[in-house]
Enzyme design. Structure first.
Site, PDB file in Angstrom:
ATOM      1  N   ASP A 146       0.838  -1.194   0.000  1.00 50.69           N
ATOM      2  CA  ASP A 146       0.000   0.000   0.000  1.00 50.69           C
ATOM      3  C   ASP A 146       0.876   1.249   0.000  1.00 50.69           C
ATOM      4  O   ASP A 146       1.991   1.209  -0.527  1.00 50.69           O
ATOM      5  CB  ASP A 146      -0.937  -0.065   1.221  1.00 50.69           C
ATOM      6  N   HIS A 215      -3.846   6.119   3.383  1.00 53.08           N
ATOM      7  CA  HIS A 215      -4.501   4.888   2.941  1.00 53.08           C
ATOM      8  C   HIS A 215      -3.825   3.641   3.526  1.00 53.08           C
ATOM      9  O   HIS A 215      -4.479   2.728   4.044  1.00 53.08           O
ATOM     10  CB  HIS A 215      -4.470   4.853   1.412  1.00 53.08           C
ATOM     11  N   SER A 545     -11.221  -0.857  -0.598  1.00 52.27           N
ATOM     12  CA  SER A 545      -9.917  -0.832   0.077  1.00 52.27           C
ATOM     13  C   SER A 545     -10.066  -1.097   1.569  1.00 52.27           C
ATOM     14  O   SER A 545      -9.188  -1.671   2.195  1.00 52.27           O
ATOM     15  CB  SER A 545      -9.274   0.551  -0.054  1.00 52.27           C
TER      16      SER A 545
END
Ligand SMILES: *[C@@H]1O[C@H](CO)[C@@H](O)[C@H](O)[C@H]1NC(C)=O
Ligand SMILES: *[C@@H]1O[C@H](CO)[C@@H](O)[C@H](O)[C@H]1NC(C)=O
Ligand SMILES: *[C@@H]1O[C@H](CO)[C@@H](O)[C@H](O)[C@H]1NC(C)=O
Ligand SMILES: *[C@@H]1O[C@H](CO)[C@@H](O)[C@H](O)[C@H]1NC(C)=O
Ligand SMILES: *[C@@H]1O[C@H](CO)[C@@H](O)[C@H](O)[C@H]1NC(C)=O
Ligand SMILES: *[C@@H]1O[C@H](CO)[C@@H](O)[C@H](O)[C@H]1NC(C)=O
Length: 756
Positions: A146, A215, A545
């Site tokens: 990620d 994220h 996600s």
């Protein structure tokens, strides 16, 4: 590759349109895949062979040295390199080369959710909870590919952790910048593929795994973050944040960098190197919340990389994408990975709009409350336009379009669309507004989101927005209020499918149902970056996600309870025990208010406690996946190379209908077909009976109708005979369900049939 988070959607659409037409320069980066490794060679010898091989094509050792980006010398054989088209074509024709693929750019696809999934109940963890049985994922190692990690987050503190598991071979790069500990045991970064494709984009901090985006910290903490109490956003929803495997060790592999207009933020070359490092380091689960357009297995570097991980017994979990509710949008569809869609949970952060007319309209918000408990003057942003601005831009609360004199001290009513939701709030604040009501436009309909706005604000539906505008029109002195945002649980119905969650059918292999499973992915609170962009150590996000790491966390728990289960057995247990009903007992709905079918929900919403004890599983080995590749038409030569060992495609009876998948899809049925499956007993001896809900217009007959298992590990076969009735089937696809039960377990599989 893209990260699969909701609010990037607009950007993603914009960029996807741009991507195909842009050539970056005459040389491009490629991945040259040579198949599985042949045993017996040292990594250094393999690397050397890559350089020599490329030198033989390019004409000199120097050119090869310059061209190679990465050598993949451990778990899959190949390299990435910057090449001109001629060299790439030459390589593609070479007999030693399985495939050459362009180094594609991909994009990234956000904790009451564990309570909703029944691992706890109001913060109380029952002794029968999978959490207890799995010792909270203790000593499981979860990898996340990620945007990196914010190592100082409390979610990754090592307070109370013992020594790092001895099997761990990984570690941290650039520890001065990203310090690791006994909880965050790995932090590596991979940027060469990105640099080769996009250049450095003027960035100067590309040599560490620190998360400047948020994220990566969010997804990693959702999979394996600690219990952290006192987490709230703007003092709303004070609770305990935690991951699915809260006592697991976690490792961040940073493969995504700032988004580029040229296509993506994560490149295949870096993702592959991340996979290789994670496999080599000894992780148990790899969680990947990103993707690109669906592609054939031999055209999809990360499908190949994940095959090599699964072959080593590592479970790989991917997000399904955020391109729903359009059909045929699901990505990351390889049958050896878990593909995860996003659903809602039963909690909302509600802040109501109250108008002097007496109307009270529900909105969602994680913003600060208004300072005074009184009615405020309201103004439509269209009426607050600056002289030099257009009414449309003002209505959307765009930068520079608002007149401070008109806005000051009032609650500004802004329309959704064009610019970001939080950005609108920022413009309202800059213009001196006391608060903001964000009204959906027609296109966004009922989808409302609890954002942490920079000023007191709430977000309402399109229909309610019209009511607010009508009120504004109806009076000279409109007045209103926004109530203090507060969490409300037990919302019904829940779960329902998120509109953005990508849908089937599977465009690559229509015979395999995707997504496989659904998990919470709407309004998820988890750890975040503490970079300048964020005011909060925890933030709220939506997207597949966010759903993906929920499943990764549960996989970690199941690995502790059942260390001998294959990745396929774990996947089967998760799928066959999933929940396809909501908390009112009705079939799970789509946000469109129709019933969610298996193309949106897969097998259903994950049910961790039940997955621990499924009774029976549909198991698969690495060889079965090779047989699958043969069955869908790849030839012996290709598949043998992927396998890395002696392998021959089955000569007969290798039908994809018999591939032992936990869901059943018959594509283009004409006449009658038989489907074979094998069930393995992973529980006590038992007698299982079958129950079938046949799809409309189709008959499904199962033989035998009773399976007797005398011991653990025993395997039994059964066949389904699927036949289309003479009558015309009206729909393209029809859906049913197969279920085996011994009275204690329920082993369910969706049935999907399309008629030729
Ligand atoms: C570690 O990261 C810092 C901060 O980005 C950077 O300045 C430094 O060059 C990096 N160190 C190495 C060895 O790459
Ligand atoms: C959150 O709750 C905890 C325990 O329930 C309490 O100690 C803490 O003060 C609360 N924090 C806020 C900001 O309300
Ligand atoms: C209008 O004028 C103001 C002040 O001169 C300026 O800041 C703003 O950007 C202008 N807006 C537009 C849309 O041109
Ligand atoms: C409010 O008035 C404006 C201007 O007269 C008009 O365009 C708009 O349609 C009205 N809105 C509603 C919801 O009545
Ligand atoms: C196997 O498939 C590849 C790629 O389609 C092709 O180039 C090759 O000639 C095929 N080999 C055989 C033996 O058919
Ligand atoms: C292949 O299928 C046929 C028909 O179902 C069966 O008779 C035969 O035994 C099978 N062969 C093998 C090798 O399993």
């Amino acid at each position: 590759m893209k990260l699969f988070r909701g609010f990037l959607t607009l950007f993603i659409i914009f960029c996807t349109l741009q991507w195909p037409s842009l050539a970056i320069n005459s040389k491009k980066s490629y991945i040259v895949y040579l198949g599985g490794h042949v045993n017996g060679l040292e990594a250094s010898e393999i690397r050397e062979s890559h350089f020599e091989f490329l030198a033989s094509i390019l004409g000199s050792k120097e050119r090869a040295d310059e061209a190679i980006i990465y050598s993949y010398d451990k778990h899959f054989n190949g390299f990435s390199a910057t090449l001109d088209e001629d060299a790439a074509a030459k390589l593609a024709e070479h007999p030693d080369v399985v495939l050459v693929f362009p180094n594609k750019g991909r994009r990234l696809h956000t904790t009451h959710s564990w309570d909703f999934l029944k691992l706890e109940s109001n913060g109380i963890i029952d002794s029968s909870s999978l959490w207890k049985k799995a010792r909270f994922g203790e000593n499981i190692i979860i990898a996340n590919l990620d945007t990196g990690v914010w190592p100082e987050s409390k979610s990754f503190s090592d307070h109370g952790y013992g020594p790092i598991p001895s099997k761990w071979k990984g570690g941290c790069e650039n520890e001065t910048s990203v310090p690791c500990n006994k909880k965050l045991i790995g932090a590596k970064y991979f940027n060469k593929g990105y640099l080769a494709t996009y250049g450095s984009m003027g960035m100067n901090s590309m040599n560490n795994a620190r998360d400047h985006e948020g994220h990566g910290s969010h997804t990693l903490s959702t999979a394996g973050g600690n219990f952290v109490s006192g987490v709230s956003i703007n003092e709303v929803g004070n609770g305990t944040a935690k991951g699915g495997s809260p006592r697991a060790r976690v490792a961040a592999y940073k493969v995504c960098w700032p988004p580029t207009l040229l296509g993506g933020e994560c490149t295949d070359a870096d993702i592959l190197k991340g996979f290789e490092a994670a496999i080599e380091d000894g992780v148990d689960v790899i969680s990947v919340s990103l993707g690109g357009a669906p592609a054939n297995y031999f055209d999809d570097a990360i499908a190949i990389a994940s095959f090599h991980a699964v072959k080593k017994g590592i479970s790989v979990v991917f997000s399904a994408g955020n391109d729903g509710p359009l059909p045929e949008t699901v990505t990351n569809v390889a049958p050896w990975v878990l593909t995860v869609g996003a659903s809602t949970i039963d909690r909302e952060f509600q802040a109501f709009v109250e108008l002097r007319s007496g109307l009270r309209l529900k909105g969602l918000s994680l913003s600060k409350p208004l300072p005074n408990n009184r009615l405020y003057p309201l103004i439509s942003a269209a009426n607050a336009k600056a002289e030099n601005a257009s009414a449309m831009n003002a209505m959307l609360c765009k930068e520079g379009s608002l007149d401070q004199k008109k806005v000051h001290g009032k609650i500004l009513v802004c329309l959704r669309g064009d610019n970001g939701r939080v950005e609108k709030g920022k413009q309202a604040l800059l213009a001196g507004a006391a608060g903001m009501i964000l009204c959906n436009d027609k296109a966004s309909g009922n989808e409302i989101i609890a954002d942490p706005h920079l000023l007191p604000a709430t977000h309402i539906t399109y229909a309610d927005g019209l009511r607010v505008y009508a009120y504004l029109n109806s009076t000279k002195e409109p007045l209103g209020f926004i109530t203090h945002p507060s969490p409300v649980v037990n919302i019904k119905p829940a779960p329902s499918m998120a509109g953005f969650s990508s849908r089937g059918p599977n465009m690559i292999t229509p015979e395999i149902l995707k997504p496989d499973i659904t998990a919470p992915g709407v309004n998820i609170i988890a750890a975040y970056t503490q970079d300048s962009k964020s005011d909060f150590p925890y933030n709220i996000e939506s997207g597949t996600s966010m759903a993906c790491p929920h499943v990764s966390g549960v996989v970690g728990l199941l690995k502790n309870v059942h260390p001998d289960w294959s990745p396929a057995a774990i996947k089967s247990a998760i799928m066959t025990t999933a929940n396809s009903r909501d908390n009112e007992g009705h079939p799970m709905m789509d946000e469109t208010k129709s019933t969610a079918n298996p193309f949106s929900r897969g097998a259903g919403d994950i049910c961790p406690n039940r997955a621990m004890n499924p009774g029976l599983v549909y198991d698969l080995s690495a060889n079965d996946y090779l047989d699958f590749l043969c069955a869908i038409g790849y030839n012996q030569t290709m598949v043998q190379k992927v396998s890395g060992h002696r392998y021959e495609c089955p000569r007969s009876n290798n039908s994809i209908l018999d591939f032992n998948y936990p869901s059943i899809t018959v594509h283009k049925l004409s006449g009658t077909v038989t489907v074979t499956r094998k069930l393995k007993n992973v529980g006590k001896p038992g007698i299982y009976g079958v129950r079938v809900r046949s799809p409309v217009g189709i008959s499904v007959d199962v033989e035998p109708k009773v399976l007797r298992f005398q011991k653990k590990g025993e395997v039994q076969k059964f066949q389904l005979t699927v036949k289309a009735h003479g009558i015309k089937v009206i729909k393209d696809y029809v859906f049913g369900e197969l279920a085996w039960s011994d009275g204690k377990h329920l082993v369910k599989s969706p049935i999907v049939v399309s008629v030729a």
